[in-house]
Design an enzyme around this catalytic site. Structure first.
Site, PDB file in Angstrom:
ATOM      1  CB  SER A 129      -0.940   0.002   1.210  1.00  0.00           C
ATOM      2  OG  SER A 129      -1.848  -1.082   1.145  1.00  0.00           O
TER       3      SER A 129
ATOM      4  CD  GLU B 211      -5.668  -5.533   0.610  1.00  0.00           C
ATOM      5  OE1 GLU B 211      -5.553  -6.763   0.442  1.00  0.00           O
ATOM      6  OE2 GLU B 211      -5.030  -4.910   1.473  1.00  0.00           O
TER       7      GLU B 211
ATOM      8  CB  CYS C  40      10.536 -15.126   7.681  1.00  0.00           C
ATOM      9  SG  CYS C  40       9.955 -16.331   8.896  1.00  0.00           S
TER      10      CYS C  40
END
Length: 204
Positions: free
Chosen positions: A16, A85, A142
Site C-alpha cells: 500500500s 488488494e 520472516c
C-alpha cells in the site's frame, strides 16, 4: 504501449505504501490517477487505502459487480489505474484490466497477495500471474531473517490457524509473513506468538 502490472508479496511488505507513492508521483506531475481497493477490506474504513507507515487516502471500491471496462475505457484523461488488494479481483475482472491496458492504453498497476494462509492461490492473483505483462515481487522478511514468501493466519492467542475460509480480513493481529521453511515447520509456534505479541504492543 500500456501494460498490466502485478506487484505481489507476502503480508507486511509495503504494498500500500508503494501504491500511494506512485499515486503521489503521478499527481505531482499534474496527471490523473484512479485508485481502487476491495470493498470487502474495511480495516481502515470502507474505500480507504492505508499503509502501516500512516499514509492513507480515499479510493473507489471494487466488488463482484464492478465492470472496469465500462467504468474506465472512455477515461482518456487517466494516466494510471492503481488497485490495492488485487487478490480479491475476479478472474474476469483481471481480464478486463488486461484488455483496458492494451485497448485503452491505460497503465494499470495491481498490488496484492499471491497466496492465502494455506499456501493456495487467490483466483485473482492466479490470473494476474497469467495475464500481467510485468510481474514484480516486493520483498519482506520472516521473523527468522529469511525472505518471506508465504502467509499464516493466527488466532487471538497467537497460535497458527490451519483451517477456515480463504478470506478473513485482518491485519498484523491476524496474519504474519513467513519464509517457506517456517511455513512448513511444526515447531515455530512460540516464534509466531512472540512476533504477534510484538506487533500488537507496537500498535497499542
Amino acid at each position: 504501449m500500456a501494460k498490466l502490472f502485478f506487484r505481489y508479496s507476502a503480508m507486511n511488505a509495503g504494498k500500500s505504501t508503494s501504491l500511494l507513492q506512485i499515486a503521489y508521483n503521478y499527481e505531482e506531475q499534474g496527471q490523473t490517477v484512479q485508485l481502487f481497493t476491495a470493498g470487502i477490506d474495511d480495516r481502515s474504513g470502507k474505500g480507504r487505502i492505508a499503509s502501516r507507515l500512516g499514509l492513507q487516502r480515499q479510493a473507489d471500491v471494487f466488488d463482484a459487480d464492478t465492470d472496469f471496462l465500462s467504468l474506465l475505457s472512455s477515461r482518456t484523461e487517466l494516466a494510471c489505474v492503481l488497485i490495492d488488494e488485487s487478490q480479491f479481483l475476479l478472474p474476469a475482472q483481471v481480464r478486463q484490466l488486461h484488455q483496458l491496458a492494451h485497448t485503452a492504453d491505460i497503465p494499470t498497476i495491481c498490488f496484492g497477495l499471491r497466496s492465502d494462509f494455506q499456501g493456495n492461490p487467490f483466483p485473482g492473483a492466479a490470473y494476474l500471474l497469467t495475464l500481467a505483462d510485468d510481474i514484480e515481487e516486493i520483498k519482506t522478511i520472516c521473523a527468522c531473517g529469511r525472505k518471506a514468501t508465504m502467509n499464516i493466519r493466527l488466532d487471538d492467542h497467537g497460535h497458527r490457524v490451519r483451517e477456515g475460509e480463504q478470506v478473513e480480513i485482518g491485519g498484523n493481529n491476524r496474519y504474519l509473513q513467513v519464509c517457506a521453511r517456517c511455513f512448513y515447520s511444526e515447531h515455530v509456534r512460540a516464534k509466531f506468538a512472540l512476533a504477534s505479541a510484538k506487533k500488537k504492543a507496537a500498535h497499542q
